[in-house]
Scaffold this motif. Structure first.
Motif, short mmCIF file in Angstrom:
data_model
loop_
_atom_site.label_atom_id
_atom_site.label_comp_id
_atom_site.label_asym_id
_atom_site.label_seq_id
_atom_site.Cartn_x
_atom_site.Cartn_y
_atom_site.Cartn_z
N PHE A 7 0.67 -0.88 0.41
CA PHE A 7 -0.50 -0.21 0.19
C PHE A 7 0.59 1.05 -0.23
CE2 PHE A 7 0.49 -0.95 4.67
CZ PHE A 7 0.89 0.54 5.45
N LEU A 8 1.86 0.70 0.13
CA LEU A 8 2.78 2.60 0.13
C LEU A 8 3.98 2.40 -1.07
CD1 LEU A 8 4.55 2.24 4.01
CD2 LEU A 8 2.66 4.28 2.42
N LYS A 9 3.34 1.25 -1.96
CA LYS A 9 4.41 1.19 -3.17
C LYS A 9 3.36 2.07 -4.54
CE LYS A 9 7.61 -2.90 -2.71
NZ LYS A 9 8.51 -2.40 -3.45
N ASP A 10 4.30 4.09 -4.49
CA ASP A 10 3.42 4.63 -5.51
C ASP A 10 4.52 4.78 -5.99
OD1 ASP A 10 5.97 6.05 -3.02
OD2 ASP A 10 4.28 7.41 -3.27
N SER A 78 7.59 11.37 -2.10
CA SER A 78 7.07 9.31 -2.08
C SER A 78 6.69 8.65 -1.61
CB SER A 78 7.86 8.47 -3.57
OG SER A 78 8.84 7.05 -2.43
N LYS A 79 6.10 7.83 -0.58
CA LYS A 79 5.56 6.77 -0.02
C LYS A 79 6.67 5.84 0.34
CE LYS A 79 0.02 7.29 -0.07
NZ LYS A 79 -0.83 6.12 -1.44
N GLU A 80 7.13 5.40 -0.63
CA GLU A 80 8.43 4.84 -0.47
C GLU A 80 9.50 4.77 0.43
OE1 GLU A 80 9.03 1.39 -3.44
OE2 GLU A 80 7.08 2.91 -4.52
N VAL A 81 9.79 6.49 -0.13
CA VAL A 81 10.87 6.78 0.41
C VAL A 81 10.30 7.68 1.62
CG1 VAL A 81 12.67 8.63 0.12
CG2 VAL A 81 11.94 7.74 -1.77
N ALA A 82 9.54 7.61 2.06
CA ALA A 82 8.97 7.89 3.51
C ALA A 82 9.17 6.91 4.28
CB ALA A 82 7.80 8.35 3.38
N PHE A 83 9.01 5.45 4.19
CA PHE A 83 9.04 4.43 4.54
C PHE A 83 10.57 3.51 4.52
CE2 PHE A 83 9.46 -0.29 4.98
CZ PHE A 83 7.81 -0.48 6.00
N TYR A 84 11.32 4.50 3.95
CA TYR A 84 12.70 3.82 4.12
C TYR A 84 13.35 4.80 4.96
CZ TYR A 84 17.83 3.73 3.54
OH TYR A 84 18.66 3.36 3.60
N TRP A 85 12.80 5.97 5.35
CA TRP A 85 13.08 7.47 6.03
C TRP A 85 12.62 6.58 7.58
CZ3 TRP A 85 17.96 9.03 5.99
CH2 TRP A 85 18.43 9.07 4.50
N TYR A 164 18.40 16.93 -6.08
CA TYR A 164 18.10 16.70 -4.92
C TYR A 164 16.76 15.95 -4.36
CZ TYR A 164 23.14 17.29 -3.08
OH TYR A 164 24.01 17.80 -3.75
N LEU A 165 16.10 16.81 -5.43
CA LEU A 165 14.25 16.45 -4.45
C LEU A 165 13.81 15.75 -5.43
CD1 LEU A 165 11.46 17.29 -4.16
CD2 LEU A 165 10.49 19.28 -4.94
N ASN A 166 14.27 16.10 -7.53
CA ASN A 166 13.10 15.81 -8.24
C ASN A 166 14.58 13.71 -8.52
OD1 ASN A 166 12.05 17.50 -9.18
ND2 ASN A 166 13.72 18.44 -10.58
N ILE A 167 15.37 13.50 -8.40
CA ILE A 167 16.14 12.47 -7.97
C ILE A 167 16.00 11.54 -6.99
CG2 ILE A 167 18.56 11.26 -8.93
CD1 ILE A 167 18.86 13.69 -10.77
N LEU A 168 16.34 12.21 -5.79
CA LEU A 168 16.52 11.65 -4.71
C LEU A 168 15.32 11.18 -3.77
CD1 LEU A 168 20.26 12.91 -3.49
CD2 LEU A 168 19.70 11.25 -4.59
N GLY A 169 14.57 12.40 -4.47
CA GLY A 169 13.83 12.76 -3.63
C GLY A 169 13.26 12.97 -1.87
N MET A 170 14.68 13.86 -1.78
CA MET A 170 14.35 14.81 0.00
C MET A 170 14.56 16.03 -0.66
SD MET A 170 17.74 12.47 0.60
CE MET A 170 17.59 12.61 1.79
N ALA A 171 13.39 16.32 0.52
CA ALA A 171 13.20 17.54 0.52
C ALA A 171 12.74 18.05 2.33
CB ALA A 171 11.66 18.19 -0.19
N TYR A 172 12.43 19.57 2.12
CA TYR A 172 12.60 19.54 3.93
C TYR A 172 11.74 20.94 4.25
CZ TYR A 172 15.71 23.74 3.27
OH TYR A 172 16.35 24.94 3.59
N PHE A 173 11.18 21.31 4.49
CA PHE A 173 10.48 22.02 5.39
C PHE A 173 10.10 22.35 6.50
CE2 PHE A 173 6.14 23.93 7.35
CZ PHE A 173 5.53 25.25 5.71
N ASP A 174 11.21 24.07 6.45
CA ASP A 174 11.84 24.65 7.64
C ASP A 174 10.48 25.61 9.00
OD1 ASP A 174 13.84 24.72 9.88
OD2 ASP A 174 14.22 26.49 7.89
N ALA A 175 9.35 24.33 9.26
CA ALA A 175 8.82 25.49 10.11
C ALA A 175 7.70 24.29 10.99
CB ALA A 175 7.61 26.33 9.73
N ASP A 176 7.05 23.96 11.59
CA ASP A 176 6.48 23.01 12.37
C ASP A 176 4.75 22.63 11.18
OD1 ASP A 176 8.10 23.23 14.34
OD2 ASP A 176 6.56 24.21 15.68
N ILE A 177 4.53 21.59 11.16
CA ILE A 177 3.55 21.35 10.46
C ILE A 177 2.35 21.24 11.14
CG2 ILE A 177 2.33 20.29 8.27
CD1 ILE A 177 5.41 19.63 7.38
#
Length: 187
Positions: A7-10, A78-85, A164-177
Motif C-alpha cells: 500500500f506504500l508502493k507509489d 514518495s511513500k516508498e522513500v518515506a517508508f525507508y526513512w 536533490y528533490l527530483n532524483i533523490l526525493g529529498m526535501a524539507y520544510f523549515d517550520a512546524d506542520i
C-alpha cells in the motif's frame, strides 16, 4: 531492497526517467511511537523529544556537553522513500529507547502558500560520506530499476538544488506542520 508494504508502493505513480514528481502532497516517515503525538501536535522541527533526551543523557554520562540543533521537517514526494526513512528512524530509536516500534508514514497536504516553502534537501550531499548514504542510494537505485528506469546520475557535490528533490526525493520544510495537514497512511 527494503520490504516496502504494497500500500506504500507509489513509485509507479510518482517516478519517471527524470525522477520524482512533486506536488502539494508530501510524505514523512517516522516511528509508530510518535504517531499519537504527531496526530495531536503536528510535525515539529526536531520533534523526537525522547531521542533527543536519550542523546543528552548519553553525552552527560561520558562527560560531554550536548548542543541540540533544530532540524527542519524532512519530506519526500514518495511513500516508498518515506517508508525507508521510517525504518531508519525505528532503527535509530531502538539503539536508545526500548519498545516495539514499527515504521509509520504520514501524508501531508500543504496549502499552496506553504507548499512554496518546501525546499530541496541539499544537505543530502553529506549522505555520500556515510554508510547510511550508500545504503539509501542503493535503495533508490532499486526503486528506479523496479519501475523500469535507470537512476539518473547525480554528482552530490555539484548537483543543482532541484536534483536533490527530483532524483533523490529529498526535501524539507523549515517550520512546524499543523496536525490538520497530516494523516497517517494505512493499508
Amino acid at each position: 531492497m527494503t520490504d516496502t508494504p504494497t500500500f506504500l508502493k507509489d513509485a509507479k505513480d510518482v517516478l519517471s526517467d527524470q525522477g520524482f514528481a512533486a506536488s502539494n502532497i508530501w510524505y514523512h516517515g517516522t516511528s509508530s511511537a510518535l504517531v499519537d503525538s504527531i496526530k495531536q501536535q503536528g510535525l515539529k522541527r526536531s520533534g523526537d523529544k525522547a531521542l533527543k533526551d536519550a542523546a543528552k543523557k548519553t553525552m552527560a554520562t561520558i562527560g560531554n556537553s550536548y548542543t541540540e540543533s533544530i532540524e527542519p521537517v524532512f519530506l519526500t514526494p514518495s511513500k516508498e522513500v518515506a517508508f525507508y526513512w521510517a525504518q531508519q528512524t525505528v532503527r535509530n530509536r531502538s539503539v536508545r529507547i526500548e519498545g516495539d516500534e514499527q515504521p509509520a508514514v504520514f501524508g501531508i497536504t500543504l496549502p499552496n502558500e506553504l507548499n512554496k516553502k518546501v525546499k530541496p534537501d541539499v544537505g543530502a550531499a553529506s549522505l555520500l560520506l556515510l554508510k547510511e548514504g550508500e545504503e539509501f542510494m542503493a535503495f533508490l537505485a532499486g526503486i528506479y530499476q523496479e519501475n523500469g528506469y535507470d537512476m539518473p546520475g547525480i554528482d552530490l557535490m555539484k548537483a543543482n538544488r532541484l536534483e536533490y528533490l527530483n532524483i533523490l526525493g529529498m526535501a524539507y520544510f523549515d517550520a512546524d506542520i499543523d496536525a490538520a495537514c497530516i494523516e497517517v497512511i494505512t493499508g
